[in-house]
Design a protein around this motif. Structure first.
Motif, PDB file in Angstrom:
ATOM      1  N   LEU A  15       0.853  -1.186   0.000  1.00 11.55           N
ATOM      2  CA  LEU A  15       0.000   0.000   0.000  1.00 11.55           C
ATOM      3  C   LEU A  15       0.887   1.234   0.000  1.00 11.55           C
ATOM      4  CD1 LEU A  15      -2.822  -0.887   2.575  1.00 11.55           C
ATOM      5  CD2 LEU A  15      -2.681  -1.398   0.134  1.00 11.55           C
ATOM      6  N   PRO A  16       0.946   1.953  -1.120  1.00  8.39           N
ATOM      7  CA  PRO A  16       1.800   3.143  -1.189  1.00  8.39           C
ATOM      8  C   PRO A  16       1.468   4.168  -0.100  1.00  8.39           C
ATOM      9  CG  PRO A  16       1.022   2.535  -3.372  1.00  8.39           C
ATOM     10  CD  PRO A  16       0.273   1.680  -2.405  1.00  8.39           C
ATOM     11  N   GLU A  17       0.185   4.236   0.286  1.00 11.29           N
ATOM     12  CA  GLU A  17      -0.213   5.205   1.307  1.00 11.29           C
ATOM     13  C   GLU A  17       0.451   4.923   2.651  1.00 11.29           C
ATOM     14  OE1 GLU A  17      -3.504   4.812  -1.712  1.00 11.29           O
ATOM     15  OE2 GLU A  17      -2.215   3.450  -0.572  1.00 11.29           O
ATOM     16  N   LEU A  18       0.729   3.648   2.926  1.00  8.13           N
ATOM     17  CA  LEU A  18       1.423   3.265   4.153  1.00  8.13           C
ATOM     18  C   LEU A  18       2.930   3.133   3.947  1.00  8.13           C
ATOM     19  CD1 LEU A  18      -0.954   0.473   5.553  1.00  8.13           C
ATOM     20  CD2 LEU A  18      -0.903   2.896   6.171  1.00  8.13           C
ATOM     21  N   ASP A  19       3.355   3.165   2.679  1.00 11.17           N
ATOM     22  CA  ASP A  19       4.748   2.920   2.317  1.00 11.17           C
ATOM     23  C   ASP A  19       5.216   1.587   2.896  1.00 11.17           C
ATOM     24  OD1 ASP A  19       7.149   3.435   1.042  1.00 11.17           O
ATOM     25  OD2 ASP A  19       8.003   4.514   2.755  1.00 11.17           O
ATOM     26  N   GLY A  20       4.327   0.592   2.791  1.00 11.71           N
ATOM     27  CA  GLY A  20       4.659  -0.712   3.337  1.00 11.71           C
ATOM     28  C   GLY A  20       3.643  -1.763   2.930  1.00 11.71           C
ATOM     29  N   TRP A  21       3.881  -2.968   3.415  1.00 19.42           N
ATOM     30  CA  TRP A  21       3.012  -4.113   3.151  1.00 19.42           C
ATOM     31  C   TRP A  21       1.950  -4.226   4.229  1.00 19.42           C
ATOM     32  CZ3 TRP A  21       3.985  -6.630  -1.363  1.00 19.42           C
ATOM     33  CH2 TRP A  21       5.262  -6.467  -1.932  1.00 19.42           C
ATOM     34  N   LEU A  22       0.750  -4.646   3.836  1.00 17.12           N
ATOM     35  CA  LEU A  22      -0.324  -4.887   4.790  1.00 17.12           C
ATOM     36  C   LEU A  22      -0.695  -6.361   4.750  1.00 17.12           C
ATOM     37  CD1 LEU A  22      -2.225  -3.444   6.812  1.00 17.12           C
ATOM     38  CD2 LEU A  22      -3.942  -3.384   4.992  1.00 17.12           C
ATOM     39  N   VAL A  23      -0.615  -7.032   5.892  1.00 13.95           N
ATOM     40  CA  VAL A  23      -0.921  -8.461   6.022  1.00 13.95           C
ATOM     41  C   VAL A  23      -2.316  -8.599   6.606  1.00 13.95           C
ATOM     42  CG1 VAL A  23      -0.233 -10.638   7.117  1.00 13.95           C
ATOM     43  CG2 VAL A  23       1.519  -8.998   6.369  1.00 13.95           C
ATOM     44  N   THR A  24      -3.196  -9.339   5.924  1.00 14.22           N
ATOM     45  CA  THR A  24      -4.601  -9.375   6.316  1.00 14.22           C
ATOM     46  C   THR A  24      -5.131 -10.769   6.637  1.00 14.22           C
ATOM     47  OG1 THR A  24      -5.149  -9.379   3.949  1.00 14.22           O
ATOM     48  CG2 THR A  24      -5.251  -7.260   5.106  1.00 14.22           C
ATOM     49  N   ARG A  25      -4.349 -11.815   6.430  1.00 13.42           N
ATOM     50  CA  ARG A  25      -4.827 -13.183   6.683  1.00 13.42           C
ATOM     51  C   ARG A  25      -4.352 -13.665   8.058  1.00 13.42           C
ATOM     52  NH1 ARG A  25      -3.312 -16.930   1.817  1.00 13.42           N
ATOM     53  NH2 ARG A  25      -1.944 -17.934   3.333  1.00 13.42           N
TER      54      ARG A  25
END
Length: 367
Positions: A25-35
């Protein structure tokens, strides 16, 4: 997207979990883990995913602490406090005080027939408990809550990529002065000062207060909101289960941050050393592979303890059992002393990092 994740993140998180469970997610400048399974993997593996990084948001406000260190340094910072948070000691040390404080707070507004329960009960209770534990009993409740509003706002700004204002640093400066003054009194801080330097005691005390106030206030407010939305009164025997289900449905701490220590592949995503990896506890707790009908509030779920609201691995929340104790007694006190309790105004939780309703306005019958 930041606005979505702050206000109503569930549709977006569900879509990411189904199609791209580790998403950049560019808005977070990072990866988002959702599982759920991937969230566990990241939180358990401190060798590959660390908190020890100068970008860690809370550390940028309060300094290095058990929350932002790993390995031997994490153990050194955590150990002086950990023995005071064993379940038996928590029950013996805090249960009587929490019951008396809940009764005092509720009796103070019961005759009015209505109140805003977040700041009339949840906030003052959480402040009183953690302030007593840390020897800060003489600190004004409203002042402490104002400090934490400022600190939380600053952490949210950092997490959202916005330039942080000065309020958080100023609030921590005031808090630091109070904590330093409490080290000489008999409290958890006195024992910690035997093995930690004073700035380390201050940072860890701030983290304990941060969790003990901010997330516990949110936890109590969230469960009260969930219960007041239900059409039928809750069976008192189900209070502990209702708390776990509320934690699953709306964890007070929505995310935890880690940083990759090496290049790693996770669910097909190529994560590069140094990348921010944010675990969405909110998304993991609504994973339908673990919790069927995940958007439904159901205290009778058989696997509620699989919720991850208190994180997992070496950074599992130190005060989880104390938070549960405070919340259980608060809910029981409200149910016992406020007949006909109902929600007076619609409300919903919000927040990018810490999620809770802005207010929980309730009404009840008076004699």
């Amino acid at each position: 997207m930041i606005e979505q994740l702050t206000a109503d993140p569930y549709p977006l998180l569900a879509r990411l979990r189904a199609t791209e469970p580790v998403a950049w997610l560019p808005e977070l400048d990072g990866w988002l883990v959702t599982r759920h399974d991937l969230a566990l993997r990241v939180m358990r593996d401190a060798a590959a995913f660390t908190v020890d990084d100068p970008r860690f948001s809370t550390a940028r406000v309060v300094g290095p602490s058990m929350l932002s260190l790993d390995g031997g340094e994490h153990t050194r910072h955590r150990t002086p406090f950990a023995r005071h948070f064993r379940p038996r000691e928590i029950e013996d040390r805090f249960a009587g005080f929490v019951r008396a404080e809940c009764a005092r707070l509720v009796d103070g507004f019961a005759a009015a027939g209505r109140a805003e329960l977040r700041r009339a009960l949840a906030g003052p209770l959480s402040v009183a408990v953690v302030a007593g534990a840390l020897g800060l009993d003489d600190t004004d409740t409203a002042r402490v809550l104002a400090w934490y509003d400022a600190i939380v706002s600053t952490v949210d700004d950092i997490s959202a990529g916005r330039p942080p204002g000065s309020r958080g640093g100023e609030a921590f400066g005031e808090l630091r002065a109070h904590i330093e003054g409490a080290v000489g009194r008999r409290s958890l801080l006195t024992e910690a000062a035997e093995t930690l330097a004073l700035p380390e005691v201050v940072s860890n005390a701030a983290v304990l207060m941060f969790g003990g106030i901010e997330t516990t206030e949110g936890m109590i407010a969230n469960v009260l909101l969930h219960l007041l939305r239900e059409p039928a009164p809750l069976d008192r025997a189900l209070v502990p289960a209702a708390i776990e289900e509320s934690l699953r449905l709306e964890p007070a701490a929505a995310v935890v941050d880690r940083y990759a220590t090496r290049d790693v592949s996770l669910a097909g995503a190529s994560i590069t050393r140094g990348d921010l990896v944010t675990v969405s506890l909110t998304a993991a707790n609504r994973d339908p592979a673990v919790f069927p009908d995940p958007d439904v509030f159901d205290p009778r779920r058989p696997n509620l303890r699989r919720q991850l609201a208190f994180a997992h691995g070496p950074h599992f929340c130190l005060g989880a059992d104390l938070a549960r104790l405070e919340t259980r007694i608060a809910v029981e006190t409200v149910l016992d002393r406020l007949p006909g309790l109902a929600l007076a105004e619609p409300a919903a939780a919000s927040g990018l990092v810490f999620r809770k309703p802005a207010a929980v306005h309730a009404r009840w019958l008076t004699s």
